[in-house]
Write a protein that holds these residues in place. Structure first.
Motif, PDB file in Angstrom:
ATOM      1  N   SER A 196      34.915 -87.185 -18.894  1.00 31.97           N
ATOM      2  CA  SER A 196      33.497 -87.000 -18.580  1.00 31.97           C
ATOM      3  C   SER A 196      32.794 -86.507 -19.840  1.00 31.97           C
ATOM      4  O   SER A 196      33.407 -85.850 -20.700  1.00 31.97           O
ATOM      5  N   ALA A 197      31.513 -86.798 -19.929  1.00 34.91           N
ATOM      6  CA  ALA A 197      30.738 -86.293 -21.066  1.00 34.91           C
ATOM      7  C   ALA A 197      30.751 -84.769 -21.061  1.00 34.91           C
ATOM      8  O   ALA A 197      30.798 -84.137 -22.122  1.00 34.91           O
ATOM      9  N   SER A 198      30.747 -84.158 -19.874  1.00 34.68           N
ATOM     10  CA  SER A 198      30.747 -82.685 -19.813  1.00 34.68           C
ATOM     11  C   SER A 198      31.992 -82.106 -20.463  1.00 34.68           C
ATOM     12  O   SER A 198      31.927 -81.128 -21.206  1.00 34.68           O
ATOM     13  N   TYR A 199      33.125 -82.727 -20.163  1.00 34.39           N
ATOM     14  CA  TYR A 199      34.375 -82.237 -20.737  1.00 34.39           C
ATOM     15  C   TYR A 199      34.310 -82.312 -22.271  1.00 34.39           C
ATOM     16  O   TYR A 199      34.670 -81.369 -22.977  1.00 34.39           O
ATOM     17  N   LEU A 200      33.837 -83.458 -22.748  1.00 38.72           N
ATOM     18  CA  LEU A 200      33.801 -83.646 -24.206  1.00 38.72           C
ATOM     19  C   LEU A 200      32.799 -82.695 -24.874  1.00 38.72           C
ATOM     20  O   LEU A 200      33.070 -82.147 -25.937  1.00 38.72           O
ATOM     21  N   LYS A 201      31.658 -82.482 -24.227  1.00 36.30           N
ATOM     22  CA  LYS A 201      30.663 -81.564 -24.818  1.00 36.30           C
ATOM     23  C   LYS A 201      31.271 -80.171 -24.989  1.00 36.30           C
ATOM     24  O   LYS A 201      31.123 -79.542 -26.030  1.00 36.30           O
ATOM     25  N   ARG A 202      31.948 -79.709 -23.942  1.00 32.65           N
ATOM     26  CA  ARG A 202      32.537 -78.362 -24.035  1.00 32.65           C
ATOM     27  C   ARG A 202      33.601 -78.313 -25.117  1.00 32.65           C
ATOM     28  O   ARG A 202      33.737 -77.330 -25.844  1.00 32.65           O
ATOM     29  N   SER A 203      34.379 -79.380 -25.192  1.00 38.18           N
ATOM     30  CA  SER A 203      35.459 -79.420 -26.175  1.00 38.18           C
ATOM     31  C   SER A 203      34.880 -79.403 -27.605  1.00 38.18           C
ATOM     32  O   SER A 203      35.346 -78.666 -28.482  1.00 38.18           O
ATOM     33  N   ILE A 204      33.846 -80.186 -27.820  1.00 30.01           N
ATOM     34  CA  ILE A 204      33.196 -80.227 -29.141  1.00 30.01           C
ATOM     35  C   ILE A 204      32.606 -78.854 -29.467  1.00 30.01           C
ATOM     36  O   ILE A 204      32.751 -78.318 -30.564  1.00 30.01           O
ATOM     37  N   GLN A 205      31.942 -78.287 -28.483  1.00 27.84           N
ATOM     38  CA  GLN A 205      31.300 -76.987 -28.685  1.00 27.84           C
ATOM     39  C   GLN A 205      32.324 -75.913 -29.048  1.00 27.84           C
ATOM     40  O   GLN A 205      32.111 -75.130 -29.967  1.00 27.84           O
ATOM     41  N   LYS A 206      33.442 -75.914 -28.319  1.00 32.80           N
ATOM     42  CA  LYS A 206      34.462 -74.885 -28.580  1.00 32.80           C
ATOM     43  C   LYS A 206      35.056 -75.026 -29.975  1.00 32.80           C
ATOM     44  O   LYS A 206      35.492 -74.063 -30.566  1.00 32.80           O
ATOM     45  N   THR A 207      35.096 -76.239 -30.485  1.00 33.28           N
ATOM     46  CA  THR A 207      35.637 -76.447 -31.830  1.00 33.28           C
ATOM     47  C   THR A 207      34.597 -76.124 -32.897  1.00 33.28           C
ATOM     48  O   THR A 207      34.853 -75.368 -33.839  1.00 33.28           O
ATOM     49  N   MET A 208      33.413 -76.690 -32.737  1.00 34.76           N
ATOM     50  CA  MET A 208      32.429 -76.562 -33.817  1.00 34.76           C
ATOM     51  C   MET A 208      31.874 -75.154 -33.917  1.00 34.76           C
ATOM     52  O   MET A 208      31.591 -74.660 -35.016  1.00 34.76           O
ATOM     53  N   ALA A 209      31.726 -74.472 -32.787  1.00 35.71           N
ATOM     54  CA  ALA A 209      31.201 -73.108 -32.837  1.00 35.71           C
ATOM     55  C   ALA A 209      32.176 -72.176 -33.551  1.00 35.71           C
ATOM     56  O   ALA A 209      31.798 -71.104 -34.013  1.00 35.71           O
ATOM     57  N   LYS A 210      33.424 -72.584 -33.642  1.00 32.48           N
ATOM     58  CA  LYS A 210      34.420 -71.788 -34.372  1.00 32.48           C
ATOM     59  C   LYS A 210      34.559 -72.245 -35.812  1.00 32.48           C
ATOM     60  O   LYS A 210      35.463 -71.819 -36.513  1.00 32.48           O
ATOM     61  N   GLY A 211      33.714 -73.181 -36.215  1.00 33.72           N
ATOM     62  CA  GLY A 211      33.731 -73.630 -37.609  1.00 33.72           C
ATOM     63  C   GLY A 211      34.534 -74.886 -37.860  1.00 33.72           C
ATOM     64  O   GLY A 211      34.677 -75.311 -39.004  1.00 33.72           O
ATOM     65  N   GLY A 212      35.076 -75.481 -36.810  1.00 36.72           N
ATOM     66  CA  GLY A 212      35.896 -76.677 -37.008  1.00 36.72           C
ATOM     67  C   GLY A 212      35.082 -77.962 -37.006  1.00 36.72           C
ATOM     68  O   GLY A 212      33.954 -78.000 -36.515  1.00 36.72           O
ATOM     69  N   ASN A 213      35.689 -79.000 -37.559  1.00 38.85           N
ATOM     70  CA  ASN A 213      35.120 -80.348 -37.436  1.00 38.85           C
ATOM     71  C   ASN A 213      35.668 -80.964 -36.161  1.00 38.85           C
ATOM     72  O   ASN A 213      36.670 -80.503 -35.610  1.00 38.85           O
TER      73      ASN A 213
END
Ligand code: GLC
Length: 416
Positions: free
Chosen positions: A270-287
């Motif tokens: 789902s787009a929701s799952y991916l948004k959260r996953s992206i957010q959890k990575t990028m907010a920690k400084g990851g690509n």
């Protein structure tokens, strides 16, 4: 936390290499593309291995590879619409089939009915648009006769008729191929090794890439620790507890939950799952490297394009918060992550909340403005003194209200 305390926070210094590889910190969201013979039957990119096929049951697929609708410009259009800024392409997956005109083998795209060098076409389009291109290359090779198979993950059970297992000869093959990739396609911005189940360590591979392509970042799945880590899907539970990545990191995930290559019967996330996953990575400084597997005709599957589109609409709205500097966990609530740019702090709400209020403890300072980037709407923000619990001191905190229920990937911009 007061305004002064916010501005005093030690800058979580952005990680830097200090050379041409620093593009990696400016372009944080990339498109991964798994494409090869496996797209024809649309089972999985590891079809040969997962089904324990014989080579003769898989390799003849090359006589059918004819992606007449392949237009790299269309991939890059999709990529740019989503807000992604670089590409990583599978030049050789574990099946050993080469998606470029390698002088080292006939098991390659230029010997298919299509006959064209698909990597060259992609590289030309990337150059035209100034899009960094990274190259995925699998160390496991189910085709090349010198590869010493012994039934480790992704390998064949053992040598096949006609094989001449010879590790040193195989590593020279790898070296010559990577040299081709680093010399025949213009600027290469990364080498994305995979599947070094041989566990060979060899610093000279990196030295060669660095000399030929100084802006190329090298991942940690090859012959040394590399420039950056590659947590995949949600396999590495350890990173859940990290609030700022201590070293360069690029998480990877596919839009398909079952496969990276095109799969006919795919279960898309789902787009929701991916948004959260992206957010959890990028907010920690990851690509974040998000994959789609093109079909055998060269086009991206419609469902993949749809979910990417939905992720992209979100990404563009919240991007300024995702790409700000990671500030870690500024409250007691592990579901909340923070990034900041000077006096602006971005709150990342990475999970579902139990009530209509988001309580930030111990932040007892009211921001000048609180905006939900997802919608552009201003939120109610106040320092609240909530009724004290029987065992607690008075509960003063910053209370935010107005984040819609069920919103995935909410980012609140707090201007202090
Ligand atoms: C996994 C898959 C492999 C894929 C890779 C991308 O390791 O097994 O097929 O290429 O992820 O990260």
């Amino acid at each position: 936390m007061t305004r002064r305390e916010f501005t005093r926070l030690a800058a979580v210094g952005p990680l830097r290499f200090g050379d041409g590889r620093d593009w990696f910190f400016q372009r944080r969201f990339g498109l991964f593309v798994h494409w090869g013979l496996y797209s024809i039957r649309g089972y999985h990119e590891q079809e040969l291995y997962r089904k324990r096929l014989k080579r003769e049951e898989y390799e003849p697929l090359m006589r059918q590879f004819d992606p007449v609708k392949y237009r790299p410009a269309e991939w890059l259009d999709v990529m740019e619409q989503v807000g992604m800024q670089y590409v990583c392409f599978t030049t050789k997956h574990i099946d050993g089939f080469c998606m470029w005109d390698s002088a080292e083998t006939d098991y390659k795209v230029t010997r298919t009915p299509y006959g064209r060098d698909v990597l060259k076409m992609l590289a030309d389009e990337c150059r035209r648009r100034d899009v960094p291109l990274c190259l995925y290359y699998s160390v496991v090779d189910e085709h090349q006769k010198n590869y010493p198979h012994s039934g480790r993950p992704y390998e064949l059970a053992g040598p096949q008729a006609g094989d001449e297992p010879d590790l040193a000869a195989y590593l020279e093959y790898v070296r010559r191929q990577v040299r081709e990739l680093c010399t025949g396609y213009g600027k290469v911005s990364g080498i994305w090794w995979d599947a070094n189940v041989l566990q060979v360590r060899d610093a000279s591979m990196r030295a060669m890439i660095r000399a030929l392509q100084p802006s190329a970042v090298i991942n940690n799945r090859g012959f040394d620790d590399g420039d950056f880590g590659t947590p995949e899907r949600d396999y590495d539970r350890g990173i859940e507890g990290v609030s700022v990545f201590p070293k360069p990191t690029e998480a990877c995930e596919s839009v398909g939950s079952q496969s990276w290559g095109f799969r006919k019967d795919e279960d898309y996330y789902s787009a929701s799952y991916l948004k959260r996953s992206i957010q959890k990575t990028m907010a920690k400084g990851g690509n974040y490297l998000l994959n789609a597997g093109p079909k055998a005709d060269g086009t991206l599957p419609e469902k993949a394009v749809n979910v990417l589109g939905e992720v992209g609409r979100w990404y563009k709205a919240v991007e300024e918060g995702l790409t700000a500097e990671p500030a870690g966990r500024l409250t007691q609530d592990a579901r909340l992550l923070f990034t900041r740019r000077n006096k602006t702090v971005y709150l990342h709400i990475t999970a579902e909340f139990e009530s209509e209020a988001i309580l930030l403890r111990p932040m007892a300072e009211r921001p000048l403005k609180a905006t939900l980037l997802n919608t552009g709407k201003e939120l109610e923000a106040e320092v609240a003194a909530l009724p004290k619990l029987w065992n607690q001191t008075p509960d003063r905190c910053l209370r935010l209200r107005g984040v819609p229920e069920g919103m995935a990937g909410a980012v609140v911009k707090l201007e202090f």
